[in-house]
Each structure stands twice: as C-alpha cells, then as structure tokens.
Design an enzyme around this catalytic site. Structure first.
Site, PDB file in Angstrom:
ATOM      1  N   LYS A 180       0.891  -1.174   0.000  1.00 32.26           N
ATOM      2  CA  LYS A 180       0.000   0.000   0.000  1.00 32.26           C
ATOM      3  C   LYS A 180       0.915   1.207   0.000  1.00 32.26           C
ATOM      4  CE  LYS A 180      -1.965   3.116   2.000  1.00 32.26           C
ATOM      5  NZ  LYS A 180      -1.736   4.481   1.466  1.00 32.26           N
ATOM      6  N   GLU A 255       8.141   1.411  11.752  1.00 32.75           N
ATOM      7  CA  GLU A 255       9.265   2.348  11.592  1.00 32.75           C
ATOM      8  C   GLU A 255       8.655   3.743  11.601  1.00 32.75           C
ATOM      9  OE1 GLU A 255      12.332   1.413  11.498  1.00 32.75           O
ATOM     10  OE2 GLU A 255      12.328  -0.659  10.810  1.00 32.75           O
ATOM     11  N   CYS A 289      12.967  10.700   8.131  1.00 30.57           N
ATOM     12  CA  CYS A 289      12.676  10.232   9.496  1.00 30.57           C
ATOM     13  C   CYS A 289      13.853  10.478  10.424  1.00 30.57           C
ATOM     14  CB  CYS A 289      12.302   8.759   9.476  1.00 30.57           C
ATOM     15  SG  CYS A 289      13.540   7.735   8.649  1.00 30.57           S
ATOM     16  N   GLU A 386       8.232  16.244  15.916  1.00 30.75           N
ATOM     17  CA  GLU A 386       8.810  16.048  14.587  1.00 30.75           C
ATOM     18  C   GLU A 386       8.182  17.056  13.629  1.00 30.75           C
ATOM     19  OE1 GLU A 386       7.727  12.474  12.380  1.00 30.75           O
ATOM     20  OE2 GLU A 386       9.805  12.278  11.723  1.00 30.75           O
TER      21      GLU A 386
HETATM   22  P1  NAD Z   1       1.599   8.593   7.441  1.00 23.92           P
HETATM   23  O1  NAD Z   1       1.596   7.849   8.712  1.00 23.92           O
HETATM   24  O2  NAD Z   1       0.614   9.671   7.264  1.00 23.92           O
HETATM   25  O3  NAD Z   1       1.354   7.582   6.211  1.00 23.92           O
HETATM   26  C1  NAD Z   1       2.192   6.469   5.995  1.00 23.92           C
HETATM   27  C2  NAD Z   1       1.397   5.402   5.274  1.00 23.92           C
HETATM   28  O4  NAD Z   1       0.385   4.923   6.158  1.00 23.92           O
HETATM   29  C3  NAD Z   1       0.656   5.903   4.039  1.00 23.92           C
HETATM   30  O5  NAD Z   1       0.678   4.907   3.057  1.00 23.92           O
HETATM   31  C4  NAD Z   1      -0.768   6.116   4.558  1.00 23.92           C
HETATM   32  O6  NAD Z   1      -1.736   6.032   3.555  1.00 23.92           O
HETATM   33  C5  NAD Z   1      -0.889   4.980   5.551  1.00 23.92           C
HETATM   34  N1  NAD Z   1      -1.880   5.200   6.618  1.00 23.92           N
HETATM   35  C6  NAD Z   1      -2.253   6.382   7.168  1.00 23.92           C
HETATM   36  N2  NAD Z   1      -3.184   6.167   8.119  1.00 23.92           N
HETATM   37  C7  NAD Z   1      -3.390   4.826   8.185  1.00 23.92           C
HETATM   38  C8  NAD Z   1      -4.230   3.990   8.990  1.00 23.92           C
HETATM   39  N3  NAD Z   1      -5.053   4.487   9.897  1.00 23.92           N
HETATM   40  N4  NAD Z   1      -4.167   2.654   8.786  1.00 23.92           N
HETATM   41  C9  NAD Z   1      -3.333   2.125   7.872  1.00 23.92           C
HETATM   42  N5  NAD Z   1      -2.537   2.878   7.073  1.00 23.92           N
HETATM   43  C10 NAD Z   1      -2.544   4.214   7.244  1.00 23.92           C
HETATM   44  O7  NAD Z   1       3.084   9.110   7.231  1.00 23.92           O
HETATM   45  P2  NAD Z   1       3.652   9.981   6.031  1.00 23.92           P
HETATM   46  O8  NAD Z   1       3.186  11.377   6.189  1.00 23.92           O
HETATM   47  O9  NAD Z   1       3.424   9.287   4.743  1.00 23.92           O
HETATM   48  O10 NAD Z   1       5.232   9.879   6.325  1.00 23.92           O
HETATM   49  C11 NAD Z   1       5.866  10.680   7.250  1.00 23.92           C
HETATM   50  C12 NAD Z   1       6.161   9.940   8.533  1.00 23.92           C
HETATM   51  O11 NAD Z   1       6.854   8.722   8.246  1.00 23.92           O
HETATM   52  C13 NAD Z   1       7.073  10.717   9.451  1.00 23.92           C
HETATM   53  O12 NAD Z   1       6.640  10.603  10.781  1.00 23.92           O
HETATM   54  C14 NAD Z   1       8.420  10.022   9.273  1.00 23.92           C
HETATM   55  O13 NAD Z   1       9.320  10.188  10.339  1.00 23.92           O
HETATM   56  C15 NAD Z   1       7.985   8.610   9.100  1.00 23.92           C
HETATM   57  N6  NAD Z   1       9.048   7.817   8.446  1.00 23.92           N
HETATM   58  C16 NAD Z   1       9.738   6.907   9.196  1.00 23.92           C
HETATM   59  C17 NAD Z   1      10.785   6.182   8.625  1.00 23.92           C
HETATM   60  C18 NAD Z   1      11.581   5.185   9.445  1.00 23.92           C
HETATM   61  O14 NAD Z   1      12.314   4.414   8.857  1.00 23.92           O
HETATM   62  N7  NAD Z   1      11.475   5.174  10.763  1.00 23.92           N
HETATM   63  C19 NAD Z   1      11.104   6.383   7.283  1.00 23.92           C
HETATM   64  C20 NAD Z   1      10.380   7.312   6.550  1.00 23.92           C
HETATM   65  C21 NAD Z   1       9.341   8.023   7.143  1.00 23.92           C
END
Ligand code: NAD
Length: 484
Positions: A180, A255, A289, A386
C-alpha cells in the site's frame, strides 16, 4: 492527457472495484500530473487472495531459497536498468531534485535487493540439544517458515527505497505481499511490481493496491489472511494500526518518526560537522525520518557553529528542482507546508532566535526556505515534536553528561550523531544515547546490511540485514522421538 495508474494485482493492472480515482499533484506547480485508482476493501480482498494463493501451493511456495535469490538478483538488475525512470517518478511525486533519488534512493534499493538475494539462501534452522522426552532420546530442530502474506504500508518521503526495505527482505523469507504505497507516491511501487513480473516472480507474489490509509491501509490491517503488517510512517498512523492489528495478534514492524539529535562537541571536526548537520537537516527538504533536527552544541563553539550553519542554510538554492543548480525543491504537499510553517511560527512565539530562513516563497509551490533557530531549549515545541521539514533547532550544552541527558530527553529514539575527535567520548556517548542508530562523525549512514529502526516512539522492530529477513519468518520446532 493525464496519466492514470491502476492497481497491480495478480500480474495485471486493474481499476478500483468502484472505479474511483484520486489525484496526484506536482508540489512544484500544484497541478495534477496523474490520477490513480482509489482502492477499496474489495480490492484489498482481491490482492490478499492472490498473495495467499501463491503461498498455498502456488509456484512461489515451491521455490527454494537459491531460486528466490536468483529472482531477487534479476529484480535488482532491472531496478538498476530503470534507475533514472524510477528516480524521476519519486522526484516528481514529492518535488525533489531527481539527483537525490538517483544518488541515494535507487542505489540503496538495488543494494537492498542484492543483499536480500544472498539472505534468501541463509534462512536456516537450528539443531538443538534437549534433555529428551520421558526418558527417551529426541532430535529437535527448527525450521524458518515464511510468516505469510505481508501488508507493506509505505510513506511518501522515500517511496522506492522504503518499499524495497520491506519487499526485498520478505521475498528472501518466502513471503508474499500487498503493498500500500502512500496516496501521494504510488508510481514507483507500481513500476517495481511490473519489474517483479519481468524478473520472473509468479503473478500474485507482489501486488500493489493504491489508495488512502483510512481505507486500503485499514483493510489490510484488519484482513484475517494478512499475517504481518510492515509499516513505515507517522506514530499516529502506527497507533491506529496497532489498535486494529494488535487484537488480531498480527506481527507488526513499525518504523516511525524521529527528533534525532546531532551532538557537536567543542573538539568536533568543525567543517565536517557543519556540513553533516546541514545534510541531516536539508536533504529531501528535511522530510527524512532520521533528520538531525536537534543540534546540541557545546557552549564554547555555539556562536561560531550557529553562524556557520546559518550560512550553510542561506547558501542552499531553493526552487524548481527540475532546474539545474537547484538544491532544494518544495515540500511534498500542502498539509506538510502548513505544518512546517505552523512550527516555524511556534518557534518564534516560544522565543527561539531565527538565524536563517523562516519564510515561505511567494507564488505557486509549497516552498519553505532552510530554517535555523538558535538559543532554543529542549522544552520548546520545535525541539520536541517532529517537524518533517527543513528546520533545525540549536540547543547549547556544557558537559558530556548534559549532552547525553538532552539527547535522551525525547519521546523519540531513531538516530543520533556524535561529532567529536575524542575517541573514548565518541564510544561513551554512542553507548549512552538511546536510539536505534548512532553515527560518529557522520550523519545517518544507511546500508542494506545494517539493521534500521527505533526505540520509544520511533518504532518497534528492525528492518535490514539478515535479521530483517528473519523477521518475516516464524521459527517452528520439530521434535522426533528416538527410541533405541
Ligand atoms: P503517514 O503515517 O501519514 O502515512 C504512511 C502510510 O500509512 C501511508 O501509506 C498512509 O496512507 C498509511 N496510513 C495512514 N493512516 C493509516 C491507517 N489508519 N491505517 C493504515 N494505514 C494508514 O506518514 P507519512 O506522512 O506518509 O510519512 C511521514 C512519517 O513517516 C514521518 O513521521 C516520518 O518520520 C515517518 N518515516 C519513518 C521512517 C523510518 O524508517 N522510521 C522512514 C520514513 C518516514
């Protein structure tokens, strides 16, 4: 005509079950550049069934580790062949200069796949000596079996690279997957799935359902045939996933976000530290991240260091990332732009001193200039939450103990960097800081063989390395009675 992207399920491009679409917008000019299928629970049902069928006697289930490794190797070659195309897809989707994914994300993706090609043949069991069973000798051994169908939920900031962290490892382990991708960046995941087909993976092993987290992500988490959710994204979505997947006893890797400290001691290699802190703040517009967004600087060098970092921030060329010489594009989406500006205002309101940036570029596109705050405290919101944008917060410290305490005074624990030429101090601080990855005199080195993940709010579990592949297996024990 605008390009339209469909799901990729069981080796075919398919529309959403209800025909719904969503818009993909270029952050540089805020114009729609493509549409994509807006997935439904029915689409998830279709994809999970295809993935499950490959495990239940499908061609994939009959392949050994060496054969899976060969397929992963071929896939790596194809990703390398299409490197520019894949880099351009990810760059367009989030307004990034294509140079960054060309130099970092795609080579990293290729490395993940090549490393996993080796791991596929190292998924081994153990023979374990036991005390026997009711006085009779036994032979006990373990086998590592694929956990099952994986739901891989991916964010938008480094789409291909993060997708391959998951896909490479789970394929090595013999699992199948429904990816996804983020609603903002489905293109490279779809292309990767097509390359899986070209590499010779059986249809149904790698499926992609595009759409929103609230619908597609949730449906994956709730599906009884999805054994594991491998999630990268925000802590808020991570919590929502735990609420659904937890009671169903699904395996989960999370993550999540970070507020990573860069600790600069007065004996640091000064120029390297300035360059490293700027890189950790501004690469990918700070939408990383592991962004080193809390700069802890020893008081004696703090004014000089702050001035040098502000100068580095001012030297970054912001603009249309498709133009030569531009180093920083816009933020990936409007909500991100509003979020970052809100934090900049909070920094000003809470009394931090603005040294660089802090202004949005007028006109179209979600541009924020590289921003540095000084004279901040670790209690300020800009030091605790963040931001996920090009904003650095400088906090001063006096002693090593204080630096460690400040570094650890955070809800997060993803990464940290120590800048010092004092060997013993480097190791002491690396040992004392609570984080998943510590860089000494280098910001956030990534390698396919290294584990990656966080502690505290930064997540649960690790990806990367052989252990990352083993995390997609269940260890089964077999005990054989050996009567004489
Ligand atoms: P997000 O949590 O909004 O979305 C991430 C993914 O989750 C998307 O595909 C989204 O559609 C899906 N999603 C959102 N709500 C959901 C739910 N209720 N159930 C299931 N899936 C859901 O994050 P984002 O804005 O896409 O990315 C930014 C975040 O990701 C930041 O907090 C960043 O630090 C983190 N990040 C972490 C790492 C790591 O390796 N630790 C790497 C990259 C990004």
């Amino acid at each position: 005509m605008t390009q339209h992207l469909k799901h990729f399920i069981e080796g075919a491009h398919v529309e959403a079950s209800d025909g719904a679409r969503m818009s993909l917008v270029n952050p540089v000019d805020e114009q729609e550049y493509a549409t994509a299928a807006r997935g439904t629970a029915e689409d998830v049902e279709h994809a999970v069934a295809a993935a499950r069928a490959q495990l239940d006697g499908g061609a994939w289930s009959r392949l050994g580790g060496a054969q899976r490794g060969l397929l992963l190797s071929r896939l790596a070659d194809l990703v390398e062949r299409d490197a520019e195309r894949l880099a351009d897809m990810d760059a367009t989707a989030i307004g990034r200069s294509p140079m960054e994914p060309r130099m970092m994300d795609v080579p990293n993706a290729v490395a993940n796949l090549r490393a996993a090609a080796g791991w596929a043949n190292q998924i081994e069991g153990r023979t374990i000596p036991t005390g026997g069973y009711m006085g009779v000798r036994t032979l006990s051994y373990t086998v590592r079996e694929p956990v099952g169908v994986v739901g891989a939920i991916v964010p938008w900031n480094a789409p291909l690279m993060i997708t391959t962290w998951k896909v490479a490892a789970l394929l090595a382990a013999g699992c199948t997957v429904v990816i996804k991708p983020s609603e903002e960046t489905p293109q490279s995941a779809l292309h990767l799935a097509v390359l899986c087909q070209e590499a010779g993976l059986p249809d149904g092993v790698v499926n992609v359902v595009t759409g929103y987290g609230e619908m597609v992500g949730r449906a994956l988490c709730a599906h009884r045939d999805v054994a594991k959710i491998s999630f990268t994204g925000s802590p808020e979505a991570g919590q929502a996933i735990q609420r659904i997947a937890g009671p169903l006893f699904k395996r989960v890797t999370l993550e999540l976000g970070g507020k990573s400290p860069q600790i600069v001691f007065d004996d640091a290699p000064f120029e390297d530290a300035v360059r490293g802190c700027a890189l950790g703040l501004f690469i990918n517009q700070g939408q990383v991240c592991a962004a080193g967004s809390r700069i802890l600087v020893q008081r004696g060098i703090a004014p000089r260091f702050a001035a040098a970092l502000a100068e580095a921030a001012g030297a970054v060329t912001v603009g249309d990332p498709r133009q030569p010489g531009v180093q920083m594009g816009p933020l990936a989406k409007k909500a991100q732009f509003e979020r970052v500006n809100r934090y900049i205002q909070l920094g000003l309101d809470e009394g931090a001193r603005l040294l660089a940036g802090g202004v949005a570029r007028p006109g179209r596109g979600w541009f924020v200039t590289p921003t540095i705050f000084a004279d901040a405290t670790n209690e300020m919101t800009i030091a605790r939450e963040e931001i996920f944008g090009p904003v650095g917060t400088i906090i001063e410290f006096d002693s090593e103990e204080e630096a460690v305490a400040l570094a650890n005074d955070s809800d997060y624990g993803l990464a940290a960097t120590v800048w010092t030429t004092h060997l013993a101090r480097a190791h002491r601080v690396a040992g004392a800081v609570r984080a998943g990855a510590i860089g000494v005199n280098c910001w956030s080195p990534l390698d396919a063989n290294l584990p990656w993940g966080g502690v505290k709010t930064s997540g649960i579990g690790r990806e990367g390395g052989l252990a990352g592949a083993l995390a997609y297996t269940e260890e089964k024990v077999v005990t054989v009675l050996l009567p004489s």
